[in-house]
Design a protein around this motif. Structure first.
Motif, PDB file in Angstrom:
ATOM      1  N   TRP A  81     147.102  21.856 114.848  1.00 47.21           N
ATOM      2  CA  TRP A  81     148.204  21.107 115.444  1.00 47.21           C
ATOM      3  C   TRP A  81     148.421  21.388 116.927  1.00 47.21           C
ATOM      4  CZ3 TRP A  81     153.099  19.948 112.118  1.00 47.21           C
ATOM      5  CH2 TRP A  81     152.724  19.170 111.019  1.00 47.21           C
ATOM      6  N   PRO A  82     148.388  22.649 117.398  1.00 45.16           N
ATOM      7  CA  PRO A  82     148.580  22.876 118.839  1.00 45.16           C
ATOM      8  C   PRO A  82     147.554  22.134 119.702  1.00 45.16           C
ATOM      9  CG  PRO A  82     148.826  24.938 117.678  1.00 45.16           C
ATOM     10  CD  PRO A  82     148.329  23.930 116.680  1.00 45.16           C
ATOM     11  N   LEU A  83     146.327  22.013 119.208  1.00 41.59           N
ATOM     12  CA  LEU A  83     145.310  21.271 119.958  1.00 41.59           C
ATOM     13  C   LEU A  83     145.670  19.795 120.059  1.00 41.59           C
ATOM     14  CD1 LEU A  83     142.097  22.872 118.419  1.00 41.59           C
ATOM     15  CD2 LEU A  83     143.099  23.324 120.666  1.00 41.59           C
ATOM     16  N   ILE A  84     146.202  19.238 118.975  1.00 39.46           N
ATOM     17  CA  ILE A  84     146.606  17.831 118.976  1.00 39.46           C
ATOM     18  C   ILE A  84     147.840  17.643 119.858  1.00 39.46           C
ATOM     19  CG2 ILE A  84     147.436  15.933 117.537  1.00 39.46           C
ATOM     20  CD1 ILE A  84     145.770  17.159 115.235  1.00 39.46           C
ATOM     21  N   ILE A  85     148.808  18.514 119.715  1.00 40.06           N
ATOM     22  CA  ILE A  85     150.065  18.407 120.480  1.00 40.06           C
ATOM     23  C   ILE A  85     149.804  18.533 121.978  1.00 40.06           C
ATOM     24  CG2 ILE A  85     152.272  19.568 120.938  1.00 40.06           C
ATOM     25  CD1 ILE A  85     152.325  20.192 117.868  1.00 40.06           C
ATOM     26  N   ASN A  86     148.890  19.411 122.370  1.00 45.04           N
ATOM     27  CA  ASN A  86     148.569  19.606 123.788  1.00 45.04           C
ATOM     28  C   ASN A  86     147.554  18.608 124.327  1.00 45.04           C
ATOM     29  OD1 ASN A  86     150.296  21.815 124.254  1.00 45.04           O
ATOM     30  ND2 ASN A  86     148.833  23.177 123.261  1.00 45.04           N
ATOM     31  N   GLY A  87     147.114  17.676 123.482  1.00 45.09           N
ATOM     32  CA  GLY A  87     146.217  16.622 123.941  1.00 45.09           C
ATOM     33  C   GLY A  87     144.761  17.014 124.047  1.00 45.09           C
ATOM     34  N   LEU A  88     144.387  18.151 123.472  1.00 46.19           N
ATOM     35  CA  LEU A  88     143.001  18.604 123.535  1.00 46.19           C
ATOM     36  C   LEU A  88     142.166  18.085 122.369  1.00 46.19           C
ATOM     37  CD1 LEU A  88     143.775  22.283 124.524  1.00 46.19           C
ATOM     38  CD2 LEU A  88     143.104  20.409 126.024  1.00 46.19           C
ATOM     39  N   TYR A  89     142.833  17.514 121.389  1.00 42.44           N
ATOM     40  CA  TYR A  89     142.177  17.061 120.168  1.00 42.44           C
ATOM     41  C   TYR A  89     142.936  15.823 119.729  1.00 42.44           C
ATOM     42  CZ  TYR A  89     139.553  18.025 115.831  1.00 42.44           C
ATOM     43  OH  TYR A  89     138.680  17.985 114.781  1.00 42.44           O
ATOM     44  N   GLY A  90     142.297  14.706 119.644  1.00 36.34           N
ATOM     45  CA  GLY A  90     143.000  13.469 119.317  1.00 36.34           C
ATOM     46  C   GLY A  90     142.950  12.524 120.504  1.00 36.34           C
ATOM     47  N   ASN A  91     143.982  11.693 120.639  1.00 35.94           N
ATOM     48  CA  ASN A  91     144.010  10.734 121.744  1.00 35.94           C
ATOM     49  C   ASN A  91     145.431  10.532 122.232  1.00 35.94           C
ATOM     50  OD1 ASN A  91     145.347   8.451 120.371  1.00 35.94           O
ATOM     51  ND2 ASN A  91     143.517   8.461 119.097  1.00 35.94           N
ATOM     52  N   ASP A  92     145.563   9.819 123.334  1.00 38.65           N
ATOM     53  CA  ASP A  92     146.893   9.564 123.885  1.00 38.65           C
ATOM     54  C   ASP A  92     147.382   8.153 123.561  1.00 38.65           C
ATOM     55  OD1 ASP A  92     145.025   8.333 125.472  1.00 38.65           O
ATOM     56  OD2 ASP A  92     145.937   8.929 127.375  1.00 38.65           O
ATOM     57  N   LEU A  93     146.652   7.418 122.730  1.00 36.19           N
ATOM     58  CA  LEU A  93     147.036   6.057 122.382  1.00 36.19           C
ATOM     59  C   LEU A  93     147.904   5.993 121.133  1.00 36.19           C
ATOM     60  CD1 LEU A  93     143.586   4.335 122.997  1.00 36.19           C
ATOM     61  CD2 LEU A  93     145.538   4.443 124.546  1.00 36.19           C
ATOM     62  N   SER A  94     147.648   6.857 120.175  1.00 34.54           N
ATOM     63  CA  SER A  94     148.406   6.877 118.923  1.00 34.54           C
ATOM     64  C   SER A  94     149.610   7.794 119.069  1.00 34.54           C
ATOM     65  CB  SER A  94     147.545   7.392 117.774  1.00 34.54           C
ATOM     66  OG  SER A  94     146.405   6.600 117.612  1.00 34.54           O
ATOM     67  N   PRO A  95     150.725   7.450 118.415  1.00 29.98           N
ATOM     68  CA  PRO A  95     151.891   8.346 118.456  1.00 29.98           C
ATOM     69  C   PRO A  95     151.543   9.712 117.854  1.00 29.98           C
ATOM     70  CG  PRO A  95     152.468   6.219 117.492  1.00 29.98           C
ATOM     71  CD  PRO A  95     150.984   6.232 117.660  1.00 29.98           C
ATOM     72  N   LEU A  96     152.180  10.734 118.378  1.00 33.69           N
ATOM     73  CA  LEU A  96     151.883  12.100 117.949  1.00 33.69           C
ATOM     74  C   LEU A  96     152.131  12.303 116.459  1.00 33.69           C
ATOM     75  CD1 LEU A  96     150.991  14.927 118.726  1.00 33.69           C
ATOM     76  CD2 LEU A  96     153.373  15.430 119.313  1.00 33.69           C
ATOM     77  N   TYR A  97     153.244  11.792 115.945  1.00 35.09           N
ATOM     78  CA  TYR A  97     153.537  11.967 114.521  1.00 35.09           C
ATOM     79  C   TYR A  97     152.460  11.313 113.660  1.00 35.09           C
ATOM     80  CZ  TYR A  97     155.163   7.124 114.288  1.00 35.09           C
ATOM     81  OH  TYR A  97     155.234   5.752 114.320  1.00 35.09           O
TER      82      TYR A  97
END
Length: 83
Positions: free
Chosen positions: A11-27
């Motif tokens: 989760w910290p990787l996703i929350i900090n934007g290191l894993y995932g994307n910035d297009l989809s909502p965080l939740y």
């Protein structure tokens, strides 16, 4: 339970934007990532227990990472060739 903990570990990787994307909502990212990790955990546990070998789970994990990161992600990225 261990797959839920493993999900929380990422989760910290996703929350900090290191894993995932910035297009989809965080939740959305956190929810579906957790569902994916927990369901993969069930599959890997079954493979491990039914074959009595850790290697089946290792191969599943490796294949999953390859397909998610190297195949499916590039297929869904929007670029100049996207419609």
């Amino acid at each position: 339970m261990s797959s839920f903990v493993w999900s929380l570990w990422h989760w910290p990787l996703i929350i900090n934007g290191l894993y995932g994307n910035d297009l989809s909502p965080l939740y959305y990212q956190l929810f579906f990532f957790t569902v994916f990790i927990m369901s993969s955990g069930v599959i890997m546990t079954y493979l491990r227990l039914s074959t009595n070998s850790l290697w089946t789970a290792v191969i599943y994990h490796m294949s999953s990472n390859i397909y998610i990161q190297k195949v499916f992600t590039p297929l869904t990225v929007q670029n100049s060739q996207s419609s």
